[in-house]
Design an enzyme around this catalytic site. Structure first.
Site, PDB file in Angstrom:
ATOM      1  N   HIS A  99       2.491  -0.495   5.151  1.00 33.69           N
ATOM      2  CA  HIS A  99       1.982   0.813   5.081  1.00 33.69           C
ATOM      3  C   HIS A  99       2.267   1.652   6.261  1.00 33.69           C
ATOM      4  CE1 HIS A  99      -1.025  -1.823   6.620  1.00 33.69           C
ATOM      5  NE2 HIS A  99      -1.517  -0.725   7.465  1.00 33.69           N
ATOM      6  N   HIS A 101       0.931   4.858   8.442  1.00 36.73           N
ATOM      7  CA  HIS A 101      -0.458   5.558   8.768  1.00 36.73           C
ATOM      8  C   HIS A 101       0.282   7.060   9.039  1.00 36.73           C
ATOM      9  CE1 HIS A 101      -3.453   2.761   9.481  1.00 36.73           C
ATOM     10  NE2 HIS A 101      -2.447   2.073   9.732  1.00 36.73           N
TER      11      HIS A 101
HETATM   12  P1  5GP Z   1      -3.893  -1.438   9.459  1.00 36.26           P
HETATM   13  O1  5GP Z   1      -4.908  -1.856  10.376  1.00 36.26           O
HETATM   14  O2  5GP Z   1      -3.448  -2.851   8.858  1.00 36.26           O
HETATM   15  O3  5GP Z   1      -2.622  -0.936  10.300  1.00 36.26           O
HETATM   16  O4  5GP Z   1      -4.262  -0.522   8.483  1.00 36.26           O
HETATM   17  C1  5GP Z   1      -5.039  -0.742   7.268  1.00 36.26           C
HETATM   18  C2  5GP Z   1      -5.760   0.429   7.069  1.00 36.26           C
HETATM   19  O5  5GP Z   1      -6.121   0.158   5.695  1.00 36.26           O
HETATM   20  C3  5GP Z   1      -6.912   0.598   7.833  1.00 36.26           C
HETATM   21  O6  5GP Z   1      -6.857   2.098   8.459  1.00 36.26           O
HETATM   22  C4  5GP Z   1      -8.043   0.518   6.524  1.00 36.26           C
HETATM   23  O7  5GP Z   1      -9.131   1.735   6.642  1.00 36.26           O
HETATM   24  C5  5GP Z   1      -7.356   0.791   5.553  1.00 36.26           C
HETATM   25  N1  5GP Z   1      -7.963   0.241   4.225  1.00 36.26           N
HETATM   26  C6  5GP Z   1      -8.468  -0.995   4.101  1.00 36.26           C
HETATM   27  N2  5GP Z   1      -8.731  -1.269   2.941  1.00 36.26           N
HETATM   28  C7  5GP Z   1      -8.580  -0.222   2.272  1.00 36.26           C
HETATM   29  C8  5GP Z   1      -8.960   0.246   1.266  1.00 36.26           C
HETATM   30  O8  5GP Z   1      -9.442  -0.591   0.065  1.00 36.26           O
HETATM   31  N3  5GP Z   1      -8.745   1.492   0.394  1.00 36.26           N
HETATM   32  C9  5GP Z   1      -8.221   2.423   1.324  1.00 36.26           C
HETATM   33  N4  5GP Z   1      -8.097   3.666   0.809  1.00 36.26           N
HETATM   34  N5  5GP Z   1      -7.823   2.107   2.860  1.00 36.26           N
HETATM   35  C10 5GP Z   1      -8.255   0.856   3.114  1.00 36.26           C
END
Ligand code: 5GP
Ligand code: ZN
Length: 136
Positions: A99, A101
């Protein structure tokens, strides 16, 4: 992948606030909203993170980054944006489906802090590291 939360969002098995969708990618609001409009852009195909992707699949993903980013900028009237993809736990990755951001920025005091600590340049060391990466 059956136990992947983003695959479930893509499959429509759990809800998300979608902002863009085509055959290859989906963009939806991050549930945590680091700043208003914080969006995640994901490939519909499951990859653990960018390090697992080939140039073609990454191109499809990143081709839409400016499209979605500009829509967010127009909608939120933000002044700028951080575009980040965390790869592996050590880099802060918590969901293991690639993903990107898209974090609109309104002021330097927003909740997102990316403070790179600047070191004095060591040009011999830079040349050495660049050589190692080039040859990898
Ligand atoms: P990472 O920490 O892996 O870079 O980002 C993962 C992101 O996914 C986090 O910012 C978190 O808030 C988001 N996230 C986790 N679970 C869900 C979900 O069920 N729905 C949505 N829309 N975002 C999620
Ligand atoms: Zn997945």
């Amino acid at each position: 992948m059956s136990d992947c939360i983003f695959c479930k969002i893509i499959a429509g098995e759990i809800p998300a606030s979608k902002v863009y969708e085509d055959d290859q990618v989906l963009a939806f609001l991050d549930i945590s909203q680091v700043t208003p409009g914080h969006t995640l852009l994901v490939p519909k195909e499951h990859y653990r993170n960018l390090l697992e992707m080939d140039p073609n699949s990454a191109s499809c993903l990143f081709a839409q980054a400016p499209v979605v980013a500009k829509k967010i900028m127009v909608a939120t009237k933000a002044s700028g944006m951080n575009i980040i993809s965390n790869c592996e736990e050590v880099a802060g990755q918590t969901v293991f489906h690639t993903h990107v951001h898209l974090v609109p920025r309104y002021s330097a005091d927003d909740d997102l802090k990316l403070d790179f600590i600047a070191h004095e340049p060591d040009f011999d060391k830079l040349a050495q590291v660049a050589e190692t990466i080039k040859n990898a």
